[in-house]
Scaffold this active site. Structure first.
Site, mmCIF file in Angstrom:
data_model
loop_
_atom_site.group_PDB
_atom_site.id
_atom_site.type_symbol
_atom_site.label_atom_id
_atom_site.label_comp_id
_atom_site.label_asym_id
_atom_site.label_seq_id
_atom_site.Cartn_x
_atom_site.Cartn_y
_atom_site.Cartn_z
ATOM 1 N N ASP A 94 36.740 -20.442 5.457
ATOM 2 C CA ASP A 94 36.388 -19.564 4.338
ATOM 3 C C ASP A 94 36.223 -18.120 4.789
ATOM 4 O O ASP A 94 36.187 -17.826 5.992
ATOM 5 C CB ASP A 94 35.110 -20.070 3.644
ATOM 6 C CG ASP A 94 34.071 -20.596 4.616
ATOM 7 O OD1 ASP A 94 34.089 -20.179 5.782
ATOM 8 O OD2 ASP A 94 33.240 -21.428 4.209
ATOM 9 N N ASN A 147 22.599 -26.823 0.410
ATOM 10 C CA ASN A 147 22.773 -27.616 -0.811
ATOM 11 C C ASN A 147 23.875 -28.670 -0.627
ATOM 12 O O ASN A 147 24.396 -29.208 -1.593
ATOM 13 C CB ASN A 147 23.131 -26.694 -1.988
ATOM 14 C CG ASN A 147 24.342 -25.827 -1.679
ATOM 15 O OD1 ASN A 147 24.930 -25.937 -0.602
ATOM 16 N ND2 ASN A 147 24.725 -24.967 -2.610
ATOM 17 N N HIS A 165 26.825 -28.053 0.698
ATOM 18 C CA HIS A 165 28.190 -27.528 0.595
ATOM 19 C C HIS A 165 28.929 -27.689 1.917
ATOM 20 O O HIS A 165 28.325 -27.735 2.992
ATOM 21 C CB HIS A 165 28.223 -26.080 0.073
ATOM 22 C CG HIS A 165 27.762 -25.017 1.025
ATOM 23 N ND1 HIS A 165 27.089 -23.887 0.613
ATOM 24 C CD2 HIS A 165 27.894 -24.877 2.367
ATOM 25 C CE1 HIS A 165 26.840 -23.109 1.643
ATOM 26 N NE2 HIS A 165 27.323 -23.688 2.719
ATOM 27 N N GLU A 201 30.702 -25.527 -3.367
ATOM 28 C CA GLU A 201 29.332 -25.660 -3.842
ATOM 29 C C GLU A 201 29.224 -26.909 -4.726
ATOM 30 O O GLU A 201 30.244 -27.491 -5.127
ATOM 31 C CB GLU A 201 28.957 -24.400 -4.641
ATOM 32 C CG GLU A 201 29.061 -23.095 -3.839
ATOM 33 C CD GLU A 201 27.878 -22.853 -2.911
ATOM 34 O OE1 GLU A 201 27.343 -23.821 -2.329
ATOM 35 O OE2 GLU A 201 27.484 -21.693 -2.761
HETATM 36 C C1 F6R Z 1 30.869 -21.364 7.068
HETATM 37 C C2 F6R Z 1 30.839 -22.515 6.169
HETATM 38 C C3 F6R Z 1 29.540 -23.014 5.617
HETATM 39 C C4 F6R Z 1 28.495 -23.260 6.719
HETATM 40 C C5 F6R Z 1 27.193 -23.764 6.107
HETATM 41 C C6 F6R Z 1 26.126 -23.959 7.155
HETATM 42 O O1 F6R Z 1 32.195 -21.071 7.445
HETATM 43 O O2 F6R Z 1 31.861 -23.035 5.847
HETATM 44 O O3 F6R Z 1 29.771 -24.216 4.918
HETATM 45 O O4 F6R Z 1 28.993 -24.197 7.625
HETATM 46 O O5 F6R Z 1 26.731 -22.855 5.155
HETATM 47 O O6 F6R Z 1 25.785 -22.718 7.713
HETATM 48 P P1 F6R Z 1 24.803 -22.612 8.954
HETATM 49 O O7 F6R Z 1 25.511 -23.208 10.116
HETATM 50 O O8 F6R Z 1 24.591 -21.128 9.132
HETATM 51 O O9 F6R Z 1 23.563 -23.349 8.592
#
Ligand code: F6R
Length: 243
Positions: free
Chosen positions: A63, A132, A134, A139
């Site tokens: 992303d 959440n 994701h 989401e």
């Molecule tokens: C980032 C991504 C998100 C993160 C998720 C967890 O490229 O795809 O899904 O993996 O938000 O983020 P952290 O590791 O910062 O808790």
């Protein structure tokens, strides 16, 4: 799903890097799907210290924010340069990150999915787990057959990302993300979660009902998923038969 629980973040990072390195040694021109965020930082550090060759590896990031240029310090492109790409021998033409500055975001997403197809699909996608549930920026409510597309970020995700920005106004509202369908086409998936903050969502991901309300539960239908947790992330989940 294989579930591995290790002691702490350092061990999680080293073990995940060891797995990724093993897969890349076995297939030097592997196609990797890569996350950003705090969870994989240690794994990237460990991969760099291993001296893993990336000269034939091709990567597709999960992303990127919309409206944040690649040279902005909080872009995911900048994250990847800082934590991995500047330290390994990857070829710039083998790095793919969705362009959130494109004038035609839909066309950019279609181009991205085509590039994944042209590369022969993704061999291994590494995922973090959002607060959440994701995955990528899919989401709650995201379709399980979704392709790469522009999405709005939820308030909880914007809050979680606030630490990277100077003020609320700067936190992006939109991103481009691989869809859950795109992610599920990856031949292998490695999910990483660390810390007590993730314990509740890990419990729901592994033990709660499979539902679009918790996007990561879509992974249960995939035949080759490894979930790697540290003890704190696993603390609310009764697991048996784990390492
Ligand atoms: C980032 C991504 C998100 C993160 C998720 C967890 O490229 O795809 O899904 O993996 O938000 O983020 P952290 O590791 O910062 O808790």
């Amino acid at each position: 799903m294989r579930i591995t629980v290790v002691n702490d973040y350092a061990t999680l990072s080293a073990t995940a890097a060891g797995l990724v390195a093993g897969w890349v040694w076995a297939k030097p021109d592997a196609v990797l799907g890569l996350p950003t965020g705090s969870t994989p930082e240690g794994m990237y550090r460990a991969l760099v210290s291993l001296g893993l060759r990336f000269s034939s590896v091709r990567t597709f990031n999960l992303d990127e924010y919309v409206g944040i240029p690649a040279d902005h310090p909080q872009s995911y492109a900048a994250f990847m340069r800082k934590h991995l790409f500047d330290w390994v021998d990857i070829r710039p033409e083998n790095v793919h990150i969705p362009n959130g500055m494109s004038a035609d975001l839909e066309a950019e997403c279609a181009r991205y999915d085509e590039a994944i197809q042209r590369a022969g699909g993704i061999d291994l996608t590494i995922l973090g787990l959002g607060p959440n549930g994701h995955i990528g920026f899919n989401e709650p409510g995201a379709p399980w057959d979704g392709r790469t597309r522009p999405v709005e970020l939820t308030e909880i995700t914007r809050q979680a990302n606030a630490r990277y920005f100077r003020n609320r106004q700067e936190i992006p509202r939109m991103a481009l993300t691989m869809g859950i369908g795109t992610i599920l086409e990856s031949r292998r998936i490695l999910v990483l979660a660390s810390g007590a903050d993730k314990a509740g969502i890990v419990q729901q991901f592994l033990k709660g009902p499979a539902t679009p309300d918790l996007p990561a539960t879509a992974l249960r239908s995939h035949p080759d998923v490894t979930v790697m947790l540290d003890r704190k992330a696993a603390q609310q989940t009764a697991l048996s038969g784990v390492i």
